[in-house]
Design a protein around this motif. Sequence first.
Motif, short mmCIF file in Angstrom:
data_model
loop_
_atom_site.label_atom_id
_atom_site.label_comp_id
_atom_site.label_asym_id
_atom_site.label_seq_id
_atom_site.Cartn_x
_atom_site.Cartn_y
_atom_site.Cartn_z
N TYR A 89 -47.02 47.89 -79.70
CA TYR A 89 -47.89 48.63 -79.61
C TYR A 89 -48.57 49.98 -80.83
CZ TYR A 89 -47.46 48.71 -74.20
OH TYR A 89 -47.79 48.52 -72.60
N PHE A 90 -49.23 48.83 -81.03
CA PHE A 90 -50.16 49.67 -82.11
C PHE A 90 -50.73 51.17 -81.82
CE2 PHE A 90 -52.94 50.72 -86.37
CZ PHE A 90 -52.03 50.09 -86.78
N PHE A 91 -52.16 51.59 -81.18
CA PHE A 91 -52.71 52.38 -80.34
C PHE A 91 -52.03 52.19 -78.91
CE2 PHE A 91 -55.85 49.95 -82.97
CZ PHE A 91 -56.10 50.70 -83.37
N GLU A 92 -52.05 53.23 -78.58
CA GLU A 92 -51.66 54.07 -77.24
C GLU A 92 -51.44 55.56 -76.76
OE1 GLU A 92 -47.40 53.04 -74.01
OE2 GLU A 92 -47.17 53.48 -76.19
N ILE A 136 -63.09 55.94 -75.66
CA ILE A 136 -62.21 55.46 -75.85
C ILE A 136 -61.63 54.10 -75.91
CG2 ILE A 136 -59.90 55.83 -76.96
CD1 ILE A 136 -59.85 58.51 -76.64
N ILE A 137 -61.71 53.74 -74.99
CA ILE A 137 -62.01 52.31 -73.78
C ILE A 137 -62.20 52.01 -72.98
CG2 ILE A 137 -60.20 50.45 -73.60
CD1 ILE A 137 -58.19 51.54 -75.46
N ASP A 138 -63.27 51.44 -71.87
CA ASP A 138 -64.15 50.70 -70.88
C ASP A 138 -63.07 49.30 -70.74
OD1 ASP A 138 -65.53 52.93 -69.79
OD2 ASP A 138 -66.17 53.52 -72.05
N LEU A 139 -62.62 49.16 -70.25
CA LEU A 139 -62.28 47.73 -69.39
C LEU A 139 -62.75 47.47 -68.07
CD1 LEU A 139 -58.44 47.39 -70.67
CD2 LEU A 139 -59.23 49.31 -69.57
N ALA A 140 -62.65 46.14 -67.95
CA ALA A 140 -63.04 45.74 -66.09
C ALA A 140 -62.39 44.26 -65.93
CB ALA A 140 -64.16 46.01 -65.98
N ILE A 141 -61.95 44.29 -65.04
CA ILE A 141 -61.94 42.85 -64.53
C ILE A 141 -62.74 42.65 -63.07
CG2 ILE A 141 -59.90 43.42 -63.36
CD1 ILE A 141 -58.85 40.23 -63.70
N ARG A 142 -63.39 41.62 -63.42
CA ARG A 142 -64.88 40.99 -62.25
C ARG A 142 -63.91 39.54 -61.62
NH1 ARG A 142 -68.90 38.56 -63.37
NH2 ARG A 142 -68.51 38.83 -65.59
N TYR A 143 -63.22 39.97 -60.00
CA TYR A 143 -61.62 38.90 -59.85
C TYR A 143 -63.39 37.02 -60.34
CZ TYR A 143 -58.88 42.31 -58.52
OH TYR A 143 -58.51 43.88 -58.14
N ASP A 144 -62.20 36.56 -60.03
CA ASP A 144 -62.41 35.07 -60.52
C ASP A 144 -61.87 34.23 -59.82
OD1 ASP A 144 -63.87 32.69 -60.56
OD2 ASP A 144 -64.92 33.20 -63.04
N ALA A 145 -62.93 33.53 -58.64
CA ALA A 145 -61.13 32.39 -57.80
C ALA A 145 -61.29 31.12 -58.72
CB ALA A 145 -61.24 32.01 -56.51
N ASP A 146 -61.41 30.61 -60.09
CA ASP A 146 -61.49 29.94 -60.83
C ASP A 146 -60.82 30.12 -61.84
OD1 ASP A 146 -62.89 27.57 -58.96
OD2 ASP A 146 -64.77 28.40 -59.87
N GLN A 204 -65.06 53.95 -81.95
CA GLN A 204 -64.77 54.41 -82.59
C GLN A 204 -63.57 55.09 -83.50
OE1 GLN A 204 -67.53 53.86 -84.98
NE2 GLN A 204 -68.38 52.83 -83.83
N SER A 205 -63.01 55.82 -82.17
CA SER A 205 -61.55 55.35 -83.10
C SER A 205 -60.23 55.21 -82.45
CB SER A 205 -61.38 57.42 -81.68
OG SER A 205 -61.06 57.11 -81.25
N VAL A 206 -60.82 53.70 -82.23
CA VAL A 206 -59.84 52.49 -81.76
C VAL A 206 -59.51 51.71 -83.75
CG1 VAL A 206 -59.25 50.56 -81.19
CG2 VAL A 206 -60.41 52.32 -79.71
N ALA A 207 -59.25 52.78 -84.31
CA ALA A 207 -59.46 52.70 -86.06
C ALA A 207 -58.24 53.19 -86.06
CB ALA A 207 -60.93 53.00 -86.34
N LEU A 208 -57.17 52.47 -88.09
CA LEU A 208 -56.73 52.78 -88.88
C LEU A 208 -57.71 52.69 -89.99
CD1 LEU A 208 -53.54 53.67 -89.71
CD2 LEU A 208 -53.65 51.50 -90.73
N GLY A 209 -58.09 54.67 -90.39
CA GLY A 209 -58.77 55.18 -91.54
C GLY A 209 -59.97 54.55 -90.38
N ASP A 210 -61.12 53.84 -91.57
CA ASP A 210 -62.31 53.36 -91.18
C ASP A 210 -62.32 52.13 -90.65
OD1 ASP A 210 -63.45 55.57 -92.27
OD2 ASP A 210 -63.27 55.18 -94.38
N ASN A 211 -61.05 51.42 -90.46
CA ASN A 211 -61.07 49.87 -89.77
C ASN A 211 -60.42 50.26 -88.83
OD1 ASN A 211 -59.98 46.72 -90.76
ND2 ASN A 211 -58.06 47.74 -90.60
N LYS A 212 -62.03 50.25 -87.90
CA LYS A 212 -61.60 49.67 -86.56
C LYS A 212 -61.44 48.75 -85.66
CE LYS A 212 -65.17 50.10 -82.58
NZ LYS A 212 -66.53 49.92 -82.21
N LEU A 213 -60.61 48.89 -85.17
CA LEU A 213 -60.43 47.44 -84.60
C LEU A 213 -61.96 46.97 -84.10
CD1 LEU A 213 -58.02 45.31 -83.91
CD2 LEU A 213 -57.88 46.81 -81.83
N GLU A 214 -61.61 45.43 -83.85
CA GLU A 214 -62.65 44.60 -84.47
C GLU A 214 -63.13 43.80 -82.66
OE1 GLU A 214 -64.28 42.54 -87.49
OE2 GLU A 214 -65.23 44.29 -88.47
#
Length: 244
Positions: A89-92, A136-146, A204-214
Amino acid sequence: MYDPNQFFDFLGYGRGDQLYTCPDLRTLSVYCRGDQEQLARLFAPTPFTLTDDRFLVTIADFTNCSAGPYFDAGIVFPVRYGDHEGANYFFEWEDQSWSVALGRELWGYPKKFADISLTADDAGIRGAVSLRNEPIIDLAIRYDADADGAAWDGFRTFPHLQVRAVPQPNGPAFQSFDILSRDTSPNFLVKERRYGIGELSLGQSVALGDNKLEVSAVLGAEYVIGDYAITKQNGIPDVIASLV
């Protein structure tokens, strides 16, 4: 004679060997691929070596937890330390002060405080992490039977390998620097699992210094409901190395 263990009452959280359960734990996970060079730079200050360019962004609903209700969010990377392979866990983030302190002080999880939510409808689940209206984070799942989990086959999420580092109070170094291994997975009973299309946005805060996670690619998502527990056999960490 004074018993130091009674100081846990003052701190507001339990000891490192406490046991607890969380029935019907809900977890939304989005699997991603990152930039290998950037991820290596991200982990350069740590004693861990990355073993994959895939990573996991997750929100878990622990409101049924016997130790107290809370939400947890994290970004998890497969790593190696010596002969030990697992995930870090690098970010939490968590939404209760006691759970932030417990995870950081006892077990080395890099927890910070944030507002966290999971909301559901017939099409899927959406999660959000923010602090003072800053996303900080927005995430989602759209259900897909396939959909399925083939894109993250072999992705390792346990054991958790974390650094528990205690700085010197009057010097430039660390008083202790331990590598912990913690695995609750044998206790987890899956009751429901659904796959789908993943969506993810990182602040933007999901980063180490100026190294934002891509994020190079979003591979997919899953939503799991199951019964979680920390037992004496699984969940209490082992110290696998002491560097100080």
